[in-house]
Write an enzyme that holds these catalytic residues in place. Sequence first.
Site, PDB file in Angstrom:
ATOM      1  N   ASN A   9       0.863  -1.184   0.000  1.00  0.00           N
ATOM      2  CA  ASN A   9       0.000   0.000   0.000  1.00  0.00           C
ATOM      3  C   ASN A   9       0.902   1.238   0.000  1.00  0.00           C
ATOM      4  O   ASN A   9       1.482   1.570   1.021  1.00  0.00           O
ATOM      5  CB  ASN A   9      -0.881  -0.048   1.260  1.00  0.00           C
ATOM      6  CG  ASN A   9      -1.691   1.228   1.451  1.00  0.00           C
ATOM      7  OD1 ASN A   9      -1.779   2.065   0.550  1.00  0.00           O
ATOM      8  ND2 ASN A   9      -2.288   1.379   2.632  1.00  0.00           N
ATOM      9  N   LYS A  11       0.089   4.226  -0.206  1.00  0.00           N
ATOM     10  CA  LYS A  11      -0.580   5.388   0.423  1.00  0.00           C
ATOM     11  C   LYS A  11      -0.380   6.633  -0.453  1.00  0.00           C
ATOM     12  O   LYS A  11      -0.317   6.513  -1.674  1.00  0.00           O
ATOM     13  CB  LYS A  11      -0.065   5.599   1.842  1.00  0.00           C
ATOM     14  CG  LYS A  11      -0.138   4.330   2.679  1.00  0.00           C
ATOM     15  CD  LYS A  11       0.039   4.590   4.130  1.00  0.00           C
ATOM     16  CE  LYS A  11       0.027   3.280   4.879  1.00  0.00           C
ATOM     17  NZ  LYS A  11       0.083   3.435   6.310  1.00  0.00           N
ATOM     18  N   HIS A  96      -9.301   0.842   4.953  1.00  0.00           N
ATOM     19  CA  HIS A  96      -8.029   0.997   5.671  1.00  0.00           C
ATOM     20  C   HIS A  96      -8.262   1.890   6.889  1.00  0.00           C
ATOM     21  O   HIS A  96      -9.099   2.801   6.855  1.00  0.00           O
ATOM     22  CB  HIS A  96      -6.983   1.616   4.732  1.00  0.00           C
ATOM     23  CG  HIS A  96      -5.609   1.612   5.313  1.00  0.00           C
ATOM     24  ND1 HIS A  96      -5.194   2.566   6.211  1.00  0.00           N
ATOM     25  CD2 HIS A  96      -4.575   0.756   5.158  1.00  0.00           C
ATOM     26  CE1 HIS A  96      -3.942   2.293   6.573  1.00  0.00           C
ATOM     27  NE2 HIS A  96      -3.550   1.200   5.957  1.00  0.00           N
ATOM     28  N   GLU A  98      -6.762   4.313   8.002  1.00  0.00           N
ATOM     29  CA  GLU A  98      -6.641   5.759   7.733  1.00  0.00           C
ATOM     30  C   GLU A  98      -7.908   6.300   7.088  1.00  0.00           C
ATOM     31  O   GLU A  98      -8.291   7.446   7.306  1.00  0.00           O
ATOM     32  CB  GLU A  98      -5.394   6.014   6.868  1.00  0.00           C
ATOM     33  CG  GLU A  98      -4.123   5.835   7.682  1.00  0.00           C
ATOM     34  CD  GLU A  98      -2.930   5.320   6.905  1.00  0.00           C
ATOM     35  OE1 GLU A  98      -2.925   5.386   5.654  1.00  0.00           O
ATOM     36  OE2 GLU A  98      -1.976   4.836   7.564  1.00  0.00           O
ATOM     37  N   GLU A 168      -5.011  -5.397  10.628  1.00  0.00           N
ATOM     38  CA  GLU A 168      -3.998  -4.373  10.841  1.00  0.00           C
ATOM     39  C   GLU A 168      -4.263  -3.657  12.162  1.00  0.00           C
ATOM     40  O   GLU A 168      -5.077  -2.724  12.211  1.00  0.00           O
ATOM     41  CB  GLU A 168      -4.044  -3.346   9.712  1.00  0.00           C
ATOM     42  CG  GLU A 168      -3.800  -3.922   8.338  1.00  0.00           C
ATOM     43  CD  GLU A 168      -3.247  -2.879   7.386  1.00  0.00           C
ATOM     44  OE1 GLU A 168      -2.128  -3.058   6.927  1.00  0.00           O
ATOM     45  OE2 GLU A 168      -3.929  -1.868   7.148  1.00  0.00           O
ATOM     46  N   GLY A 174       2.675   1.982  10.815  1.00  0.00           N
ATOM     47  CA  GLY A 174       3.594   3.110  10.656  1.00  0.00           C
ATOM     48  C   GLY A 174       4.320   3.491  11.934  1.00  0.00           C
ATOM     49  O   GLY A 174       4.939   4.550  12.015  1.00  0.00           O
ATOM     50  N   SER A 214       3.694  -2.488  10.299  1.00  0.00           N
ATOM     51  CA  SER A 214       5.156  -2.505  10.441  1.00  0.00           C
ATOM     52  C   SER A 214       5.793  -3.833  10.041  1.00  0.00           C
ATOM     53  O   SER A 214       6.713  -4.305  10.708  1.00  0.00           O
ATOM     54  CB  SER A 214       5.550  -2.107  11.874  1.00  0.00           C
ATOM     55  OG  SER A 214       5.118  -0.790  12.145  1.00  0.00           O
TER      56      SER A 214
END
Length: 252
Positions: A9, A11, A96, A98, A168, A174, A214
């Site tokens: 991904n 992003k 996702h 985010e 996730e 991240g 990660s």
Amino acid sequence: MPQTIIAGNWKMNKDLRESEDLLIALKSALATIPSGTTVVVCPPFTSLALAGSLLNGSAIALGAQNMYVEDEGAFTGEVSPRMLLAVGCRYVILGHSERRQYFHETDEFINRKAKKAHAAGLIPIICVGETLQEREKNITPLVITTQVRGCLQGLTPAQMKRTVIAYEPVWAIGTGKNATPQQAQEVHALIRSLVKEMFGTDVADAVTIQYGGSVKPENAAELLRQKDINGALVGGACLKADSFSAIVRASA
Ligand code: PEP
């Protein structure tokens, strides 16, 4: 047996020129892919058409990071599944964390998108995961159960078999802090049992459940060795050809 799928991904990273460089590097680093592993890259919308033509004929599949639930019309700023298919996408990441956090996407909306993706012929990668606060309150199983049921309800068993789920944990995205293989395996087993409850054993045994958060070359092999972990959704480490290809090799 679930298929092993390693997806990157990107992003909101890589403009057109940078995308071209990374795609060319990936094609050479991934000229051979471990048998039984599928590799997917998900660049930003502005690079998808270029990626579609550069990856044409290669073993690397293309995915998008999001889509809308309509085919066309007055939906400023949105992109339809039909448009994604036209540039060569086979996969689409949905829900996702985010998108949930910054764009307020709900399980119900993600469910609509999943149905639309299947109707259009795209394979959805549906993301679920708890926040740090939720983990510390010991409500991870409740959060995951709600998200899985909400996002998957109403899919047919055939659609579910082709759906990818990505676990996730939000606190691992991240941050450099990955879940331990045992922590991840525990949630993956829960997700598989929920799929079994909703769609039956056949589907549960076939569905790919990726881990994301990660993932790096150093931790990928141990995570991927867990019984219910069938791949990875990779953020930061997919932006360099050497680290992403090392993760792909770790799936062998
Ligand atoms: C992600 O955002 O899907 C992700 C897993 O990111 P990272 O690998 O950087 O934690």
